[in-house]
Design a protein around this motif. Sequence first.
Motif, PDB file in Angstrom:
ATOM      1  N   ILE A 145       0.859  -1.181   0.000  1.00 38.07           N
ATOM      2  CA  ILE A 145       0.000   0.000   0.000  1.00 38.07           C
ATOM      3  C   ILE A 145       0.897   1.232   0.000  1.00 38.07           C
ATOM      4  O   ILE A 145       1.728   1.402   0.896  1.00 38.07           O
ATOM      5  N   ARG A 146       0.729   2.044  -1.011  1.00 36.52           N
ATOM      6  CA  ARG A 146       1.499   3.288  -1.135  1.00 36.52           C
ATOM      7  C   ARG A 146       0.621   4.471  -0.764  1.00 36.52           C
ATOM      8  O   ARG A 146      -0.519   4.584  -1.217  1.00 36.52           O
ATOM      9  N   GLN A 147       1.161   5.353   0.054  1.00 34.82           N
ATOM     10  CA  GLN A 147       0.496   6.607   0.357  1.00 34.82           C
ATOM     11  C   GLN A 147       1.297   7.719  -0.315  1.00 34.82           C
ATOM     12  O   GLN A 147       2.444   7.963   0.040  1.00 34.82           O
ATOM     13  N   PRO A 148       0.716   8.391  -1.307  1.00 35.17           N
ATOM     14  CA  PRO A 148       1.501   9.349  -2.089  1.00 35.17           C
ATOM     15  C   PRO A 148       1.760  10.683  -1.408  1.00 35.17           C
ATOM     16  O   PRO A 148       2.553  11.477  -1.896  1.00 35.17           O
ATOM     17  N   GLU A 149       1.105  10.915  -0.283  1.00 34.84           N
ATOM     18  CA  GLU A 149       1.308  12.185   0.399  1.00 34.84           C
ATOM     19  C   GLU A 149       1.184  11.974   1.891  1.00 34.84           C
ATOM     20  O   GLU A 149       0.374  11.168   2.360  1.00 34.84           O
ATOM     21  N   ILE A 150       2.017  12.678   2.626  1.00 32.99           N
ATOM     22  CA  ILE A 150       1.988  12.574   4.082  1.00 32.99           C
ATOM     23  C   ILE A 150       1.888  13.984   4.647  1.00 32.99           C
ATOM     24  O   ILE A 150       2.585  14.896   4.203  1.00 32.99           O
TER      25      ILE A 150
ATOM     26  N   PRO B 164      13.233  15.449   1.844  1.00 37.25           N
ATOM     27  CA  PRO B 164      13.012  16.215   3.075  1.00 37.25           C
ATOM     28  C   PRO B 164      12.313  17.534   2.779  1.00 37.25           C
ATOM     29  O   PRO B 164      12.611  18.200   1.793  1.00 37.25           O
ATOM     30  N   GLY B 165      11.354  17.865   3.639  1.00 42.14           N
ATOM     31  CA  GLY B 165      10.622  19.106   3.476  1.00 42.14           C
ATOM     32  C   GLY B 165       9.446  19.022   2.540  1.00 42.14           C
ATOM     33  O   GLY B 165       8.677  19.980   2.419  1.00 42.14           O
ATOM     34  N   LYS B 166       9.281  17.889   1.862  1.00 37.32           N
ATOM     35  CA  LYS B 166       8.175  17.729   0.920  1.00 37.32           C
ATOM     36  C   LYS B 166       7.188  16.679   1.422  1.00 37.32           C
ATOM     37  O   LYS B 166       7.586  15.639   1.939  1.00 37.32           O
ATOM     38  N   ALA B 167       5.891  16.965   1.229  1.00 40.43           N
ATOM     39  CA  ALA B 167       4.856  16.064   1.721  1.00 40.43           C
ATOM     40  C   ALA B 167       4.552  14.936   0.753  1.00 40.43           C
ATOM     41  O   ALA B 167       3.996  13.908   1.156  1.00 40.43           O
ATOM     42  N   SER B 168       4.888  15.106  -0.506  1.00 39.52           N
ATOM     43  CA  SER B 168       4.597  14.065  -1.493  1.00 39.52           C
ATOM     44  C   SER B 168       5.782  13.127  -1.645  1.00 39.52           C
ATOM     45  O   SER B 168       6.935  13.520  -1.473  1.00 39.52           O
ATOM     46  N   GLY B 169       5.492  11.881  -1.977  1.00 36.09           N
ATOM     47  CA  GLY B 169       6.552  10.893  -2.151  1.00 36.09           C
ATOM     48  C   GLY B 169       6.014   9.484  -2.090  1.00 36.09           C
ATOM     49  O   GLY B 169       4.793   9.256  -2.097  1.00 36.09           O
ATOM     50  N   ASP B 170       6.928   8.551  -2.043  1.00 36.97           N
ATOM     51  CA  ASP B 170       6.563   7.130  -2.011  1.00 36.97           C
ATOM     52  C   ASP B 170       6.601   6.634  -0.574  1.00 36.97           C
ATOM     53  O   ASP B 170       7.601   6.061  -0.121  1.00 36.97           O
ATOM     54  N   PHE B 171       5.521   6.845   0.148  1.00 37.41           N
ATOM     55  CA  PHE B 171       5.430   6.437   1.540  1.00 37.41           C
ATOM     56  C   PHE B 171       4.708   5.094   1.624  1.00 37.41           C
ATOM     57  O   PHE B 171       3.571   4.967   1.151  1.00 37.41           O
ATOM     58  N   ILE B 172       5.370   4.120   2.192  1.00 36.50           N
ATOM     59  CA  ILE B 172       4.757   2.800   2.336  1.00 36.50           C
ATOM     60  C   ILE B 172       3.791   2.833   3.503  1.00 36.50           C
ATOM     61  O   ILE B 172       4.172   3.132   4.636  1.00 36.50           O
ATOM     62  N   ARG B 173       2.534   2.486   3.219  1.00 32.29           N
ATOM     63  CA  ARG B 173       1.512   2.444   4.274  1.00 32.29           C
ATOM     64  C   ARG B 173       1.286   1.019   4.761  1.00 32.29           C
ATOM     65  O   ARG B 173       0.897   0.794   5.906  1.00 32.29           O
ATOM     66  N   GLY B 174       1.543   0.063   3.895  1.00 34.92           N
ATOM     67  CA  GLY B 174       1.401  -1.338   4.281  1.00 34.92           C
ATOM     68  C   GLY B 174       2.226  -2.217   3.374  1.00 34.92           C
ATOM     69  O   GLY B 174       2.351  -1.948   2.167  1.00 34.92           O
TER      70      GLY B 174
END
Length: 911
Positions: free
Chosen positions: A178-183, A258-268
């Motif tokens: 599960i990818r979360q594109p923004e944090i 760093p400093g950016k909210a968008s990216g490839d954040f793994i949620r699961g």
Amino acid sequence: MSPIPRRSILKAAAVAGAAAQFSWALGTKDAQAAPRAAGADDGPVTLDWLEDGGLGAAPGSTVGVPWPKGVHQEDQKFSVTDADGKAVPVQSWPIAYWPDGSLKWTAHAVSSGSGKLTLAAGAAADPDKKVTVGQSGGTITVSTGVITAKIGKSGATLIKSVTRGSTEIAKNGRLVLIRQPEIEDEDQGSVKTERFEGAISSVTVEQDGPVRAVVRIDGKHRKGDRSWLPFSIRLYFYAGADSFRMVHTITYDGTQEPGKASGDFIRGLGVRFTVPMRDQAYDRHIRIGGEGTGLLREAVKGITGLRRDPGAAVQAAQYEGKKLPDPSTWDQRVTTRLQYIPEWGDYTLSQLSADGFTLRKRTKKGHGWIGAGGGKRASGFGYVGGASGGLSFGLRDFWEKFPAQLDIRDAQTDEAEVTLWLWSPESQPMDLRFYHDGMGQDTFAEQLEGLNITYEDYEPEFGTPYGIARTSELLFWANESTPSAEQLAEQVEAVRVLPQLAAPPKQLIKAGVFGPSLYSEPDRSTPAKAKIEDHLDFLFTYYRDQVEQRRWYGFWDYGDIMHTYDSARHVWRYDIGGYAWDNSELSPDLWLWYAYLRSGRSDIFRFAESMTRHTGEVDVYHLGKWAGLGTRHGVQHFADSAKQQRIANTTYRRFYYFLTADERVGDLMHANVDSDETFLVLDPLRKVRTDPYTPDRHALSVGFGTDWSGLVSAWLTEWERKGPKWEKAKARVLSTMEGIAAQPNGFVQGSGLYDLDTGKFAVADKAVVSVSHLSAVFGLNELCAELIDLVDMPKFNEAYFDYCRYFNATKAEQKARYGSDFGSLLLFQGHSRLDAYTAVQTGDEKLAKRAWDKFYNSDGYKESSPWKTEKLSGPATLVPGSEAAWVSTNDTALYGLAAIENLALLGDKMP
């Protein structure tokens, strides 16, 4: 202890001009193999389990066993017998060779055994039920004789089905991401996610029986046109087993800035199976592991605790997981109302920290959850199925590598779904962004100033997680019916502590592996020896306890330890630059492995095992421009800008590989064979050079200490293993040894210009004295001890002995020998082991005396050190515990290695 200066301040040798000023004239005669060990024998070896209980419910175990030079040839067969003399089927294969071609290490796989086993030369017994592997079309079929797994060769389904007899126990085994594109921080923004599935790119059968089969599956996670997050999965099957093991590796190749909210954040991140459900709802069983061997034991449709009693025998049978008698035989006040009893199809256990898990359930999607319990540390085990069969599953190091989670879904339908989440989707997204904004450190000069205050070597865009990896281990059982409580407890124990066979210290010492004579069994025969043994025990126990007290746990962190303590705050310096995570600084990995080799202690093995899994994966880059390099110690494992060979050092992986034949660690070692190419990409001395330098593939500046020791360890290991590039690796071992030996000042020269194409060092025209306190403390002594034993090259020996002899010498002695002293040095206690080694090799009694003098009376730990902890409690500290503010990991690693090696080499010459 004063802070140790930056570990890479190894200035390049003063070389005027280009490579034309160097001579390539080296000896061309091949180095000869060292002779067979005196008194070597091929007698039987007693193997034992690290922990009590034998193999238990695990599918099998593989052990590495060393042999003295010349004892066994490549075609040697091996047999195993148990304590009663009964033959135990075994599959054996070579994993390393001595230079003369004889076997150095062999691996042996067994799928049965509960007590001590005896390994000897002789024909192996065949298992009653062999592992077989077949291929047809797009499917690989593996049978253990009990279960059969059909493995896909393309698409998203890794394991098409797992059957036991004619019953399908599980199917559609796949990877989920599960990818979360923004944090967003706090309560800002909205959460959107997208799901990826693993897509197979290649499948390889690495072993095909008769006792052990291994299938490797590689690919990436895919959704639509995008593929990312590479995975490498290995499936292990053993003869006669009803279970299999999965080793799951991911390599992070996403973008987080760093400093950016968008990216490839793994949620699961997880592994998912579908489990066919054939039984009546009251014969479908759920088992979820809690603390220890504790279990939630329920049925999808429970008939216990009702207002009407179906009968004590019926209730007991359901709790035990047995098939219930026909409902017509129950109390009809229950039977006629079965349709009104809820069916609980969904269960979730979440372990979001090392200290707590919650368990909840619901009837089905769209309906509310109810709490079903909780506790501190769950085992990571579960089961779903029924009287006609079911799937047990488990994730090793479940709470240690939090956030983790187990899901069971739709157990009330014809097909349940099981997901083992390596990263829980209920946790915060995996945030790997660099932790600060640079604070204006835009130039090398500013970065060196930053180094001087926080000990962090910062550089913009260097603190990236791109290319780091993590490996997890999972177990699955295909049960013919719901297991009994005792069987379930055995399965839980196998998940928590995977059974491991081991060769005894005596065999390791006799074989002369990992440096002959560098370690010996613990000896308390004199007060002086006993005191050192007590100190060694104290240090290991302290670090083991600090892992628990300081909660050094988590998906990316577990296995590492901290570098330096902050006595003012009563904490380790977890937030202070280079004082935070240790990342193998000064070789604590080696300390732990040598401590295990000499003692055979399971607790030390497990500690070293978790460190090896961590440092080889997380602290090293496996993709991208820095692949083959590791990262210096820091607040995040990838934060520091010093990307160097010494952290990726194959030396730290060799122990675990040869003791267990672990294929994943074997991959890591092989990947380093060409890591000399990284010197073209990144100059490790770029911030401290005073002369112009541009990397040139024919004249790369490579240090003879931290650089070469990392390179030669990879080459030596590839040569020993006869890997795909072993001939190239052997040539580079020999040519670089010759090159160092030919330098005007040998190792004291400090560095040389290395040609990537020829694998040779240029011989400098001018003698230079360039010695660092760090050169020999990343495994150089241990590697040279192995090389000197393996290769007959007297000039190399002399060069190394000279370096050892003069590092701890007086400045006057250094100047008399080299025309210049070595400047200000540190780490004399750690270097006492170099004195000890050279004293034994050369018969130098004066050097032997100096070894003990430097061990007892220089820097590092002393006999007058406290050698105890002090209690801590509130309000001075977050949680009650203890501290030894005088302990630092640098000193611990150096003291540990010096104590172990000095005792082995010069235990009979103690003052």
